[in-house]
Design a protein around this motif. Structure first.
Motif, PDB file in Angstrom:
ATOM      1  N   UNK A  39       0.824  -1.209   0.000  1.00 61.44           N
ATOM      2  CA  UNK A  39       0.000   0.000   0.000  1.00 61.44           C
ATOM      3  C   UNK A  39       0.858   1.258   0.000  1.00 61.44           C
ATOM      4  N   UNK A  40       0.735   2.017  -1.061  1.00 62.17           N
ATOM      5  CA  UNK A  40       1.273   3.364  -1.191  1.00 62.17           C
ATOM      6  C   UNK A  40       2.679   3.503  -0.620  1.00 62.17           C
ATOM      7  N   UNK A  45       8.111  -1.442   2.525  1.00 64.60           N
ATOM      8  CA  UNK A  45       8.281  -1.653   3.961  1.00 64.60           C
ATOM      9  C   UNK A  45       7.574  -2.945   4.364  1.00 64.60           C
ATOM     10  N   UNK A  46       7.787  -3.431   5.592  1.00 62.31           N
ATOM     11  CA  UNK A  46       7.083  -4.642   6.028  1.00 62.31           C
ATOM     12  C   UNK A  46       5.563  -4.498   5.898  1.00 62.31           C
ATOM     13  N   UNK A 274       5.204   8.611   8.962  1.00 62.45           N
ATOM     14  CA  UNK A 274       4.303   8.237   7.877  1.00 62.45           C
ATOM     15  C   UNK A 274       3.161   9.237   7.831  1.00 62.45           C
ATOM     16  N   UNK A 275       2.241   9.050   6.882  1.00 59.82           N
ATOM     17  CA  UNK A 275       1.077   9.931   6.815  1.00 59.82           C
ATOM     18  C   UNK A 275       0.166   9.741   8.015  1.00 59.82           C
ATOM     19  N   UNK A 276       0.388   8.658   8.767  1.00 59.94           N
ATOM     20  CA  UNK A 276      -0.418   8.402   9.961  1.00 59.94           C
ATOM     21  C   UNK A 276       0.358   8.702  11.250  1.00 59.94           C
ATOM     22  N   UNK A 277       1.341   9.559  11.152  1.00 59.81           N
ATOM     23  CA  UNK A 277       2.100   9.956  12.337  1.00 59.81           C
ATOM     24  C   UNK A 277       1.248  10.865  13.217  1.00 59.81           C
TER      25      UNK A 277
END
Length: 295
Positions: A39-40, A45-46, A274-277
């Motif tokens: 995903x994006x 990444x893992x 990340x964008x979810x930080x």
């Protein structure tokens, strides 16, 4: 109103199980994960499989609802997916919710070597995929021939723990998807404007959801269904809104969408860099105090 979270499948289980257990301890109604192959920005990444992750989460928790947000036909077939879902519903003791949609044009769309489907073909496929999955989960044996998806004496004994089957939360914004949600869904999922949610100014984002609910209401009326019988889930994280900046910001945001008719809010577990930080301490305070302040 309920509050749930999304835990991305990015953690080795030694660490991941701590997060799923913490989600339960914080009192979240549910914890979901993305059903993608990658995903994006996380592509290199893992990233682990959704069904094994949810199965492990089911054994590590006792009360949380668990589910996909969302699975799709991009790399799934109804026959094999039904078997996975029946198993997961059993392992979780009937705590599974299946978020499901038509899929998009990301990496999953071509990972099996196929050409990317047009929007029309995605809609056509979903229009076969969802009814067949519904039939497979309700019946001990299913035979159906379709243009895209078929089943021949597909067995699903003993069936779901939940009856008549696990609940479907259908992600949809267009007319065909909304009609499927009205016919097959126990819930409906939105994340904002499906074309470019982040481009909508934050102050205009609620209006987008209000318009979608109006269309959902019309689809339900067409099917002879009361829209109030359908749960309405908003997945946060795609719009320009920033409800996780503070507890007050969350309470304001949640109140706006409660008044529009949203019944479940889903916020992303923070992922650093990340964008979810987001600040984990603020996030946990939102989890434990947010809805109480709203009430």
């Amino acid at each position: 109103m309920r509050l749930s979270t999304v835990i991305l499948p990015i953690h080795r289980w030694g660490e991941g199980q701590k997060i799923w257990r913490r989600a339960e301890d914080l009192g979240f109604h549910g914890a979901y994960t993305y059903d993608h192959l990658s995903w994006r920005s996380f592509r290199d990444e893992p990233w682990f499989g959704a069904v094994p992750t949810l199965t492990a989460a089911a054994t590590a928790t006792e009360r949380l609802r668990l589910g996909t947000l969302v699975t799709s036909p991009n790399f799934r077939h109804p026959v094999t997916l039904a078997k996975d879902l029946i198993t997961l519903d059993d392992v979780s003791g009937g705590r599974l919710t299946v978020g499901i949609g038509a899929g998009g044009t990301g990496f999953d769309a071509t990972a099996l070597g196929q050409e990317a489907w047009s929007p029309k073909e995605r809609a056509d496929r979903f229009g076969e995929f969802l009814p067949l999955l519904d039939e497979l989960l309700r019946n001990d044996a299913t035979t159906r021939e379709g243009s895209y998806y078929s089943a021949v004496e597909a067995r699903n004994v003993p069936g779901c723990v939940q009856t008549p089957r696990v609940p479907f939360y259908v992600a949809a914004a267009g007319p065909r998807g909304l009609r499927l949600a009205a016919e097959y869904g126990q819930g409906w999922v939105t994340y904002g404007d499906p074309k470019a949610p982040a481009d909508v100014p934050a102050e205009q984002a609620p209006r987008v959801i209000a318009q979608q609910i109006e269309k959902l209401t019309a689809a339900c009326e067409e099917k002879g269904r009361d829209v109030a019988t359908l749960q309405k889930m908003l997945l946060q994280g795609s719009t320009a809104e920033r409800p996780l900046a503070s507890l007050d910001a969350f309470v304001d945001w949640a109140g706006t969408y409660r008044d529009l008719g949203i019944t479940e809010l889903v916020i992303h577990w923070p992922v650093p860099d990340s964008i979810f930080a987001n600040d984990l301490a603020v996030f946990e305070r939102i989890a434990t105090e947010g809805l109480a302040q709203l009430r």
